[in-house]
Scaffold this active site. Structure first.
Site, PDB file in Angstrom:
ATOM      1  N   ASN A 192      -2.033 -61.224 -11.415  1.00 34.58           N
ATOM      2  CA  ASN A 192      -1.241 -59.655 -11.393  1.00 34.58           C
ATOM      3  C   ASN A 192      -1.451 -59.512  -9.740  1.00 34.58           C
ATOM      4  O   ASN A 192      -2.162 -58.606  -9.190  1.00 34.58           O
ATOM      5  CB  ASN A 192      -2.084 -58.822 -11.935  1.00 34.58           C
ATOM      6  CG  ASN A 192      -1.441 -57.300 -12.204  1.00 34.58           C
ATOM      7  OD1 ASN A 192      -0.500 -57.284 -11.842  1.00 34.58           O
ATOM      8  ND2 ASN A 192      -2.115 -56.746 -13.138  1.00 34.58           N
ATOM      9  N   HIS A 211      -5.862 -49.397 -15.853  1.00 36.08           N
ATOM     10  CA  HIS A 211      -4.913 -50.387 -16.888  1.00 36.08           C
ATOM     11  C   HIS A 211      -5.014 -49.418 -18.382  1.00 36.08           C
ATOM     12  O   HIS A 211      -4.264 -49.490 -19.147  1.00 36.08           O
ATOM     13  CB  HIS A 211      -5.961 -51.732 -17.395  1.00 36.08           C
ATOM     14  CG  HIS A 211      -5.893 -52.806 -16.731  1.00 36.08           C
ATOM     15  ND1 HIS A 211      -6.302 -52.822 -15.348  1.00 36.08           N
ATOM     16  CD2 HIS A 211      -4.971 -53.875 -16.711  1.00 36.08           C
ATOM     17  CE1 HIS A 211      -5.940 -54.146 -14.602  1.00 36.08           C
ATOM     18  NE2 HIS A 211      -5.037 -54.581 -15.757  1.00 36.08           N
TER      19      HIS A 211
END
Length: 339
Positions: free
Chosen positions: A181, A212
């Site tokens: 990521n 998240h």
């Protein structure tokens, strides 16, 4: 600071520009995260021209017109491989089997550890697929061009969000995080890690958990990552230098650290995949919380050893002031204090 200065904007975006940046069709689902300045350059047609270099072509200087076709095809080929892997392998190694009561009752600790390792490894391709496909969508739209290398080949890795080879061969916790990521990691570093005056590591992981979402498993993962990252840093600083004298020894060290890194990552991300509190506690209990315990003990021991090796502040001042090989006496002649 240099990167932030390059990406700074002088004018506040309009509401339409702001919504366009946050909700554009190319990255609204899974990203990747990009800088606002790069996005506006793309919308206004400056994205490639600002990075395009001139090369000699048949005796004349002619700007290259990079085509995204090759890069898109490579990304789609990777996506196809990830889908096939998911259908063949991932579905045969379900994550929830790690907390199956019958499995936990009958399997030994090494068996549970091995299954956890392979099931987590098998779960990665779905993330690879999503990020690579999103990257391909941006490249197909003409967004993602970064440079032309010395061989004249165009590179479309500006928005690359995952380095699969770097992840699978990572020999340190930091190396794994740096290749996973990628764009979100760069954003977290810019907005939190580089700005926080204290507790930068902890605050960055907590912000990542909040970013998240609200599943408890996310918070278990990122809070667990704090002591593991600290232990990995301490080991690399204190132990790694002893294994750099020989290529054979260094190779052996890399193999051991690769295995340790992959097992630590497996232990850390399991709650991220299980999501809920109860299965997370069941899994960590079946693992005897061994990574939590080892990482905390390792950090504490190596930190104490590091402090013991450092001279105290008065000793440092005395050392630096007394180290002069020669000093002047009252008569102006030089005398050596040590001889």
């Amino acid at each position: 600071m240099d990167t932030r200065m390059e990406m700074h904007i002088c004018q506040r975006p309009s509401l339409m520009e702001y919504l366009s940046y946050n909700l554009n069709f190319m990255s609204v689902l899974v990203g990747p995260c990009s800088d606002y300045k790069d996005y506006i350059d793309f919308i206004e047609g400056r994205h490639i021209s600002s990075r395009l270099h001139s090369h000699t072509f048949n005796g004349y200087k002619k700007p290259l017109e990079p085509s995204p076709v090759r890069a898109v095809c490579e990304k789609l080929l990777i996506c196809t491989g990830c889908v096939l892997f998911f259908l063949i392998v991932t579905r045969s190694l379900p994550i929830k089997y790690n907390v199956d009561p019958e499995f936990l009752t009958n399997a030994t600790f090494p068996t549970r550890l091995i299954y956890a390792f392979f099931s987590v490894q098998a779960s990665r391709p779905k993330f690879y697929f999503a990020w690579t496909l999103a990257d391909a969508v941006n490249i197909a739209a003409g967004y993602g061009f970064s440079r032309i290398d010395e061989n004249g080949r165009s590179s479309w890795d500006l928005l690359c969000n995952v380095n699969i080879l770097g992840i699978e061969t990572a020999t340190s916790y930091k190396s794994f995080i740096d290749n996973w990521n990628i764009r979100t990691g760069a954003w977290l570093k810019t907005v939190c890690y580089d700005r926080a005056p204290r507790y930068r590591l902890a605050l960055t992981f907590i912000l990542s958990a909040l970013w998240h979402g609200l599943y408890p498993g996310y918070y278990f993962t990122f809070l667990t990552a704090i002591p593991i990252t600290m232990a990995a840093r301490a080991i690399r600083k204190s132990i790694r230098p002893f294994f750099l004298g020989s290529k054979v020894v260094k190779c052996g060290y890399d193999i051991v650290t690769w295995a340790a890194t992959q097992l630590a990552i497996c232990y850390t991300v399991m709650p991220f995949l299980l999501l809920a509190v109860e299965p997370t506690i069941i899994y960590y209990r079946s693992m005897y919380f061994h990574v939590h315990i080892l990482s905390i003990l390792t950090t504490a021991i190596l930190h104490q050893k590091s402090k013991a090796r450092e001279p105290s502040a008065p000793n440092k001042r005395s050392f630096s002031s007394d180290r002069s090989p020669a000093q002047c006496n009252n008569n102006g002649t030089h005398t050596n204090k040590y001889f």
